[in-house]
Design a protein around this motif. Structure first.
Motif, PDB file in Angstrom:
ATOM      1  N   ILE A 258       0.920 -11.432   9.267  1.00 27.73           N
ATOM      2  CA  ILE A 258       1.008 -11.919   7.883  1.00 27.73           C
ATOM      3  C   ILE A 258       2.422 -12.415   7.594  1.00 27.73           C
ATOM      4  CG2 ILE A 258       1.001 -11.176   5.448  1.00 27.73           C
ATOM      5  CD1 ILE A 258      -1.393  -9.316   6.245  1.00 27.73           C
ATOM      6  N   GLY A 259       3.417 -11.693   8.090  1.00 27.13           N
ATOM      7  CA  GLY A 259       4.801 -12.116   7.874  1.00 27.13           C
ATOM      8  C   GLY A 259       5.717 -10.920   7.759  1.00 27.13           C
ATOM      9  N   LYS A 260       6.690 -11.056   6.889  1.00 29.30           N
ATOM     10  CA  LYS A 260       7.641  -9.962   6.729  1.00 29.30           C
ATOM     11  C   LYS A 260       7.599  -9.486   5.275  1.00 29.30           C
ATOM     12  CE  LYS A 260      10.952 -10.768  10.426  1.00 29.30           C
ATOM     13  NZ  LYS A 260      10.004 -10.165  11.355  1.00 29.30           N
ATOM     14  N   PRO A 261       6.584  -8.696   4.948  1.00 27.05           N
ATOM     15  CA  PRO A 261       6.471  -8.258   3.563  1.00 27.05           C
ATOM     16  C   PRO A 261       7.620  -7.341   3.169  1.00 27.05           C
ATOM     17  CG  PRO A 261       4.879  -7.099   4.923  1.00 27.05           C
ATOM     18  CD  PRO A 261       5.512  -8.141   5.795  1.00 27.05           C
ATOM     19  N   ASP A 262       7.944  -7.364   1.870  1.00 20.33           N
ATOM     20  CA  ASP A 262       9.003  -6.479   1.374  1.00 20.33           C
ATOM     21  C   ASP A 262       8.472  -5.070   1.141  1.00 20.33           C
ATOM     22  OD1 ASP A 262      11.247  -8.511   0.789  1.00 20.33           O
ATOM     23  OD2 ASP A 262       9.437  -9.418  -0.064  1.00 20.33           O
ATOM     24  N   ILE A 263       7.224  -5.017   0.615  1.00 20.20           N
ATOM     25  CA  ILE A 263       6.639  -3.693   0.371  1.00 20.20           C
ATOM     26  C   ILE A 263       5.233  -3.670   0.948  1.00 20.20           C
ATOM     27  CG2 ILE A 263       6.089  -1.924  -1.358  1.00 20.20           C
ATOM     28  CD1 ILE A 263       7.769  -3.555  -3.386  1.00 20.20           C
ATOM     29  N   ILE A 264       4.902  -2.565   1.596  1.00 16.64           N
ATOM     30  CA  ILE A 264       3.533  -2.362   2.035  1.00 16.64           C
ATOM     31  C   ILE A 264       2.997  -1.156   1.259  1.00 16.64           C
ATOM     32  CG2 ILE A 264       2.029  -1.755   3.973  1.00 16.64           C
ATOM     33  CD1 ILE A 264       4.449  -3.066   5.692  1.00 16.64           C
ATOM     34  N   PHE A 265       1.981  -1.410   0.443  1.00 13.30           N
ATOM     35  CA  PHE A 265       1.388  -0.326  -0.350  1.00 13.30           C
ATOM     36  C   PHE A 265       0.115   0.186   0.316  1.00 13.30           C
ATOM     37  CE2 PHE A 265       3.673  -2.018  -4.166  1.00 13.30           C
ATOM     38  CZ  PHE A 265       4.218  -0.814  -4.594  1.00 13.30           C
ATOM     39  N   CYS A 266      -0.043   1.517   0.284  1.00  9.80           N
ATOM     40  CA  CYS A 266      -1.316   2.123   0.683  1.00  9.80           C
ATOM     41  C   CYS A 266      -1.657   3.177  -0.361  1.00  9.80           C
ATOM     42  CB  CYS A 266      -1.195   2.843   2.028  1.00  9.80           C
ATOM     43  SG  CYS A 266      -0.741   1.766   3.385  1.00  9.80           S
ATOM     44  N   GLY A 267      -2.954   3.517  -0.443  1.00  7.57           N
ATOM     45  CA  GLY A 267      -3.328   4.678  -1.233  1.00  7.57           C
ATOM     46  C   GLY A 267      -2.867   5.917  -0.475  1.00  7.57           C
ATOM     47  N   LYS A 268      -2.753   7.053  -1.153  1.00  8.94           N
ATOM     48  CA  LYS A 268      -2.201   8.210  -0.441  1.00  8.94           C
ATOM     49  C   LYS A 268      -3.140   8.678   0.666  1.00  8.94           C
ATOM     50  CE  LYS A 268      -3.817  12.123  -3.195  1.00  8.94           C
ATOM     51  NZ  LYS A 268      -3.465  13.335  -3.907  1.00  8.94           N
ATOM     52  N   MET A 269      -4.446   8.447   0.466  1.00  2.64           N
ATOM     53  CA  MET A 269      -5.397   8.789   1.528  1.00  2.64           C
ATOM     54  C   MET A 269      -6.738   8.152   1.182  1.00  2.64           C
ATOM     55  SD  MET A 269      -6.161  12.729   0.571  1.00  2.64           S
ATOM     56  CE  MET A 269      -7.232  13.189  -0.767  1.00  2.64           C
ATOM     57  N   ALA A 270      -7.672   8.195   2.155  1.00  5.46           N
ATOM     58  CA  ALA A 270      -9.009   7.678   1.896  1.00  5.46           C
ATOM     59  C   ALA A 270      -9.922   8.848   1.576  1.00  5.46           C
ATOM     60  CB  ALA A 270      -9.531   6.913   3.103  1.00  5.46           C
ATOM     61  N   ILE A 271     -10.874   8.620   0.662  1.00  4.61           N
ATOM     62  CA  ILE A 271     -11.707   9.749   0.225  1.00  4.61           C
ATOM     63  C   ILE A 271     -12.780  10.114   1.238  1.00  4.61           C
ATOM     64  CG2 ILE A 271     -11.347   9.433  -2.262  1.00  4.61           C
ATOM     65  CD1 ILE A 271     -14.151   8.042  -2.287  1.00  4.61           C
ATOM     66  N   ASP A 272     -12.980   9.299   2.283  1.00  3.05           N
ATOM     67  CA  ASP A 272     -13.992   9.696   3.266  1.00  3.05           C
ATOM     68  C   ASP A 272     -13.404  10.515   4.404  1.00  3.05           C
ATOM     69  OD1 ASP A 272     -12.590   7.559   4.295  1.00  3.05           O
ATOM     70  OD2 ASP A 272     -14.345   6.600   5.208  1.00  3.05           O
ATOM     71  N   GLY A 273     -12.100  10.330   4.685  1.00  6.99           N
ATOM     72  CA  GLY A 273     -11.500  11.069   5.787  1.00  6.99           C
ATOM     73  C   GLY A 273     -10.455  12.081   5.334  1.00  6.99           C
ATOM     74  N   ASP A 274      -9.831  11.768   4.207  1.00 10.03           N
ATOM     75  CA  ASP A 274      -8.801  12.656   3.635  1.00 10.03           C
ATOM     76  C   ASP A 274      -7.633  12.930   4.582  1.00 10.03           C
ATOM     77  OD1 ASP A 274     -10.416  12.747   1.472  1.00 10.03           O
ATOM     78  OD2 ASP A 274     -10.564  14.929   1.355  1.00 10.03           O
ATOM     79  N   THR A 275      -7.330  12.019   5.510  1.00 12.91           N
ATOM     80  CA  THR A 275      -6.262  12.343   6.477  1.00 12.91           C
ATOM     81  C   THR A 275      -4.875  12.027   5.944  1.00 12.91           C
ATOM     82  OG1 THR A 275      -6.309  10.154   7.504  1.00 12.91           O
ATOM     83  CG2 THR A 275      -7.788  11.825   8.411  1.00 12.91           C
ATOM     84  N   ALA A 276      -4.748  10.956   5.154  1.00  6.81           N
ATOM     85  CA  ALA A 276      -3.439  10.524   4.648  1.00  6.81           C
ATOM     86  C   ALA A 276      -2.472  10.174   5.762  1.00  6.81           C
ATOM     87  CB  ALA A 276      -2.845  11.588   3.708  1.00  6.81           C
ATOM     88  N   GLN A 277      -3.004   9.705   6.875  1.00  6.61           N
ATOM     89  CA  GLN A 277      -2.139   9.414   8.029  1.00  6.61           C
ATOM     90  C   GLN A 277      -1.914   7.926   8.275  1.00  6.61           C
ATOM     91  OE1 GLN A 277      -4.155  11.438  11.190  1.00  6.61           O
ATOM     92  NE2 GLN A 277      -3.267  13.434  10.676  1.00  6.61           N
ATOM     93  N   VAL A 278      -2.814   7.080   7.758  1.00 11.81           N
ATOM     94  CA  VAL A 278      -2.725   5.662   8.127  1.00 11.81           C
ATOM     95  C   VAL A 278      -1.475   5.014   7.541  1.00 11.81           C
ATOM     96  CG1 VAL A 278      -3.833   3.397   7.921  1.00 11.81           C
ATOM     97  CG2 VAL A 278      -5.176   5.400   8.548  1.00 11.81           C
ATOM     98  N   GLY A 279      -1.179   5.299   6.289  1.00 14.22           N
ATOM     99  CA  GLY A 279       0.017   4.731   5.661  1.00 14.22           C
ATOM    100  C   GLY A 279       1.264   5.075   6.472  1.00 14.22           C
ATOM    101  N   PRO A 280       1.533   6.365   6.653  1.00 19.29           N
ATOM    102  CA  PRO A 280       2.699   6.743   7.459  1.00 19.29           C
ATOM    103  C   PRO A 280       2.644   6.145   8.863  1.00 19.29           C
ATOM    104  CG  PRO A 280       1.870   8.631   6.255  1.00 19.29           C
ATOM    105  CD  PRO A 280       0.884   7.524   6.031  1.00 19.29           C
ATOM    106  N   GLY A 281       1.429   6.042   9.431  1.00 11.01           N
ATOM    107  CA  GLY A 281       1.287   5.470  10.776  1.00 11.01           C
ATOM    108  C   GLY A 281       1.763   4.026  10.812  1.00 11.01           C
ATOM    109  N   ILE A 282       1.413   3.272   9.814  1.00 15.44           N
ATOM    110  CA  ILE A 282       1.829   1.864   9.755  1.00 15.44           C
ATOM    111  C   ILE A 282       3.358   1.784   9.764  1.00 15.44           C
ATOM    112  CG2 ILE A 282       1.884  -0.202   8.300  1.00 15.44           C
ATOM    113  CD1 ILE A 282      -0.954   0.628   7.313  1.00 15.44           C
ATOM    114  N   ALA A 283       3.978   2.648   8.939  1.00 16.56           N
ATOM    115  CA  ALA A 283       5.434   2.646   8.847  1.00 16.56           C
ATOM    116  C   ALA A 283       6.053   2.928  10.215  1.00 16.56           C
ATOM    117  CB  ALA A 283       5.897   3.683   7.829  1.00 16.56           C
ATOM    118  N   GLU A 284       5.474   3.877  10.922  1.00 17.80           N
ATOM    119  CA  GLU A 284       6.017   4.225  12.246  1.00 17.80           C
ATOM    120  C   GLU A 284       5.851   3.064  13.214  1.00 17.80           C
ATOM    121  OE1 GLU A 284       7.825   6.883  13.190  1.00 17.80           O
ATOM    122  OE2 GLU A 284       7.756   7.253  11.018  1.00 17.80           O
ATOM    123  N   HIS A 285       4.662   2.453  13.236  1.00 15.74           N
ATOM    124  CA  HIS A 285       4.433   1.340  14.158  1.00 15.74           C
ATOM    125  C   HIS A 285       5.362   0.178  13.865  1.00 15.74           C
ATOM    126  CE1 HIS A 285       1.056   2.945  16.334  1.00 15.74           C
ATOM    127  NE2 HIS A 285       0.369   3.193  15.208  1.00 15.74           N
TER     128      HIS A 285
END
Lengths: 262, 684
Positions: free
Chosen positions: A108-135
């Motif tokens: 997509i490019g070089k976004p300034d902010i990447i927003f995610c919800g704190k977690m998804a209601i079907d898995g409740d892991t809250a890991q994808v957002g932090p995972g994106i930041a790490e990757h």
């Protein structure tokens, strides 16, 4: 300012019923919705857009039907929508999902902010957002409840943690996951919904985002779901009542002592 | 006629025709500013409507004073016909006009009618200036036209009477009692003085007549010319199916609904000119009566018309020929900067001309349209303006947004979990279409959102289901697959969300090959029957009260008349959507009458003049902040009859009336609201 909002289409879990015989979730006919926390992420992004102008790209990974979730976000105020849809990315756990999304964000490019919800209601892991930041090697702040200040190079946000509230200053670009306190998601205008229904959804395959097969989908996942079941919840409730508050306290104390809790 | 006189006559005739044509074409130009709409199909049906409503004065005759208009109308026709010999015989003394100039019977009929016009206008004057019902406006226009008509009639009588006196006798006038009466007054006058008098009166008559002809198209009395056309072009669709679908796929459509006067169709604009300001609409409008800002007569005959005259004049002057479909952008070059014309063009239809409170006050009860003698269509205009507010401006009440949200997420405005839709039936052994599978199912019982989720309405659903089962009807419900029919959504102006619901429902219904539908909700009934066909859903839809009557008549359901029932007076409330919309007044009444001990009584406002409960057109989901509560007023009307119960046939009505009773009656006077099915079920 460029913003990417990552969303997930989930079954409306408030409507998911449990099959009393098989003890599994009845998903038959259950409508798919935008993960409610992701709607809050959208709301946060749209508010920044209204405040200081921004281009919002909404991103998801999922089957072609997930386009309807993207359209809802377009109706809310996103400018573009990207769907990563490929058999190769199916069956992903949070690691593979965050990797795939990170690759899509790079395209997509070089976004300034990447927003995610704190977690998804079907898995409740809250890991994808932090995972994106790490990757992506970006700084991140999670469970954000309020965005206090937006400047070209920095965000000042309030987040909630186990120990209380924190005021965080974070340099851009960064990943932010948001909590419900960020602000009630808007109901899209009818005009917005109609325009969104006509808008084109950009669809990418794994190859388009140069995601290697061994890092996506089932192959790229380091966890696997073996079985889904409904835990037996055993609740024993007892209502206590007494003539006075003191008597009630004594009664409660006696009960707790009886149960060897105190 | 002497040459000099002839020249004068020809000049003033030419001027009159010119002024008349100019005035009419000016109004036509305004009407042509409107959007296109085809109202020329089925000429036969249209002509039949014209005959019934214009020539037969059908709706006027339904009211006590209506016969006066009947005589005035036909009097006018004969007076106008009488003008032909009256004028031509003087201009061309040597010609004979067949029938009109020769038949004594023509003159007899003309004079009977003209006398009735004469008397009728006096009654009209008494009503306007002495009785003064609120629905009639006192105006200079109304007085002036009466003076002109009297001028025309009296001068004609005097002239012709004098003519008869001069000639001694005239075969065509032999039965004309007025001419003979007047001739009697002139008896003994010299031929010379009679000739002068005739000449003088004839000219006075012609001047008044011509003044009248020029005045008509320039005043509210344009009604006389516009109504015949308005009747001919009236909608041929059932009153509940007149909302035009919008093509939301059309990417050129950038403005939704009507936010500018010229976005109305030409027929909608013609309505304003056809209005004769009789006020039947406002007299029966629940919004108007309960003190809300909406007054249907004012809206059409004044508010919208005045704005069209003002804006249309500017548009025509500037040569803006909007077809109504073009974008507001097109007007930009004329509206930038400060100018008088710019100011007129910049006026917002909604906000500056029509208030938001007006357009949201309407309950779509259709009293206005049902009673309107000139076939005006009020409700569509309001819905078109709501569409603009909802779809274009995103400017509407928060509570309505909540109802939309609930429908979007839960498929019902209550916001109850959609998976609970069939819960009301869980102990009744009612099959769903899905469960029926390959089995042939004859009837679908469409339960509706109220019947599925509202605790009060659920009791009616249970009663209906029990009756259907007792009669051995082969039926099924959709259960979780049923979604809001979209009635209130559409009437609240959200055609987009309505479209989503319709699409899903029609898919489901057609998938199960549903042909016949029974429903206990008149709103669902109307939408499924009258709104769905335009989207590819064609079903035979019947209200449960109609169906139960059929079951009893055909012997499939036998009622136990020996059942112990309390003796009670039930006052019946016609719901708008079963009554006025479907013209079904008898079926529910018949059921109440079958119940032992029930004495069915009527409210003052019943049948086509029934008073709305206040919930239609999305009002169910809106706060009622202005004026008196409509449901409370209806409850007052019902309790005035001292009933033991109120009969109703619609879940909205039942809710509204029960709320009204809680508000109005103390425990002693509180009465239940009962659907007929709830009584019939006790007799099976």
């Amino acid at each position: 300012m460029e913003i990417v909002v990552c969303i997930k289409q989930v079954p409306d879990t408030t409507e998911v019923k449990i099959d009393p015989v098989k003890n599994t979730l009845i998903r038959d006919g259950v409508p798919s919705i935008v993960n409610p926390f992701d709607e809050y992420a959208m709301e946060a992004a749209v508010r920044i857009k209204e405040q200081c102008g921004a281009k919002i790209t909404v991103l998801t990974m999922g089957p072609p039907q997930a386009a309807s979730a993207l359209r809802k976000c377009l109706a809310m105020g996103a400018d573009e929508a990207v769907l990563v849809s490929d058999r190769a990315v199916a069956g992903a756990d949070t690691l593979a999902t965050s990797f795939t999304l990170a690759k899509a964000i790079e395209k997509i490019g070089k976004p300034d902010i990447i927003f995610c919800g704190k977690m998804a209601i079907d898995g409740d892991t809250a890991q994808v957002g932090p995972g994106i930041a790490e990757h992506l090697g970006l700084p991140q702040t999670t469970y954000v409840q309020k965005i206090r200040e937006v400047s070209p190079h920095r965000l000042i946000v309030e987040r909630v943690s186990d120990s209380g509230h924190e005021l965080v200053s974070i340099p851009l670009p960064c990943v932010v996951t948001v909590d419900k306190a960020i602000g009630e998601p808007r109901y899209p205008s009818v005009k917005g919904s109609i325009n969104a229904s006509r808008q084109e959804i950009i669809t990418w395959t794994a190859a388009d985002i140069e995601a290697p097969p061994d890092k996506t989908g089932l192959n790229g996942s380091c966890t696997q779901v073996m079985r889904i079941f409904t835990p037996q919840i055993q609740k024993h409730n007892e209502m206590l009542s007494a003539e006075s508050d003191e008597a009630l306290c004594d009664l409660l104390l006696a009960k707790l002592q009886e149960a060897k809790i105190v | 006629m002497p040459t000099a006189e002839l020249i004068v006559f020809l000049i003033i005739t030419f001027l009159t025709v010119l002024l008349f044509v100019q005035a009419v074409s000016k109004k036509l130009k305004f009407i042509r500013l409107g959007a296109k709409e085809n109202r020329s199909d089925h000429p036969g049906k249209r002509f039949a409507n014209f005959c019934a409503n214009v020539l037969g004065q059908r709706k006027l005759l339904q009211e006590p004073y209506g016969f006066i208009h009947f005589f005035i109308f036909w009097g006018f026709i004969f007076i106008a016909l009488g003008e032909i010999p009256f004028i031509l015989e003087r201009v061309f003394p040597n010609i004979t006009i067949p029938i009109l100039g020769t038949s004594p019977y023509f003159y007899l009929i003309k004079e009977i009618l003209a006398s009735l016009v004469f008397i009728g206008l006096i009654v009209g004057l008494i009503r306007r200036w002495i009785i003064r019902p609120a629905r009639l406006y006192l105006s200079f226009e109304a007085a002036l036209v009466v003076i002109l008509i009297y001028g025309v009639i009296i001068t004609e009588w005097l002239t012709s009477g004098a003519k008869l006196a001069l000639m001694g006798s005239h075969p065509a006038y032999s039965l004309d009692f007025i001419y003979n009466l007047v001739a009697g007054f002139f008896a003994g006058a010299s031929a010379e003085s009679l000739t002068t008098t005739i000449s003088f009166l004839w000219w006075i008559h012609v001047f008044i007549l011509y003044a009248f002809a020029v005045y008509i198209p320039n005043s509210k009395h344009l009604h006389i010319l516009a109504t015949p056309f308005n009747s001919y072009f009236a909608s041929l669709k059932p009153v509940g199916g007149q909302i035009e679908p919008m093509n939301l796929e059309d990417e050129n459509l950038k403005e939704y609904g009507v936010g500018r006067i010229e976005n109305f169709t030409w027929k909608q604009l013609l309505d304003s000119f056809a209005c004769g300001e009789c006020g039947r609409c406002m007299d029966n409008c629940p919004a108007n009566i309960s003190g809300k800002p909406l007054n249907p007569k004012q809206l059409l005959s004044r508010t919208l018309k005045d704005h069209l005259l003002e804006k249309g004049a500017v548009m025509n002057k500037l040569g803006i020929t909007s077809t109504g479909e073009e974008n507001a952008e097109a007007l930009k070059p004329y509206t930038t900067g400060y100018s008088e014309t710019g100011q007129v063009l910049n006026k917002k239809l909604i906000g500056d001309i029509v208030s938001r409170e007006e357009i949201w006050s309407c309950t779509t009860c259709m009293a206005c349209q049902t009673l309107c003698p000139v076939s005006n269509e009020h409700v569509n205009k309001i819905i078109d303006m709501r569409r603009y507010e909802v779809m274009n401006e995103n400017n509407y009440a928060h509570e309505l947004q909540l109802a939309f949200r609930n429908v979007e997420a839960k498929y019902n405005p209550w916001g109850v979990s959609w998976s609970e839709r069939a819960s009301w039936a869980k102990d009744l052994d009612v099959q769903t279409m899905k469960e029926a599978g390959d089995q042939e199912v004859e009837y679908l019982y469409w339960v509706g959102c109220a019947g599925s989720f509202d605790d009060r309405a659920k009791k009616v659903s249970v009663a209906v289901a029990k009756i259907l089962k007792a009669a051995g009807v082969n039926f099924a419900i959709l259960g979780r697959e049923e979604k809001c029919c979209g009635d209130f959504i559409r009437r609240a102006g959200n055609e987009y969300l309505f479209g989503l619901m319709v699409k899903d429902n029609i898919n489901t219904l057609n998938n199960y090959k549903v042909k016949k539908i029974i429903t206990a909700c008149p709103h669902c009934l109307n939408t499924l029957k009258n709104d769905y066909p335009a989207f590819g859903g064609n079903y035979e839809v019947i209200h449960h009260t109609q169906f139960i009557n059929d079951l009893i008549k055909s012997g499939k359901l036998t009622l136990n008349k020996n059942v112990e029932m309390p003796k009670q007076k039930i006052v019946y409330h016609d719901s708008c959507y079963l009554g006025r919309y479907q013209q079904e007044f008898e079926a529910p009444r018949a059921l109440y009458r079958m119940v032992p001990g029930v004495e069915l009584i009527e409210m003052d406002r019943n049948h086509n003049k029934s008073f709305c409960c206040g919930a239609g057109g999305g009002r169910m989901w809106l706060e009622e902040n202005i004026g008196e509560r409509i449901n409370n007023m209806r409850v007052d009307q019902a309790l005035a009859k001292e009933p033991q119960a109120i009969g109703a046939n619609c879940p909205y009505c039942i809710t509204m009336l029960e709320d009204g009773i809680k508000d109005r009656a103390d425990a002693e006077h509180a009465v239940p609201v009962i659907d007929p099915a709830e009584l019939i079920v006790k007799m099976i």
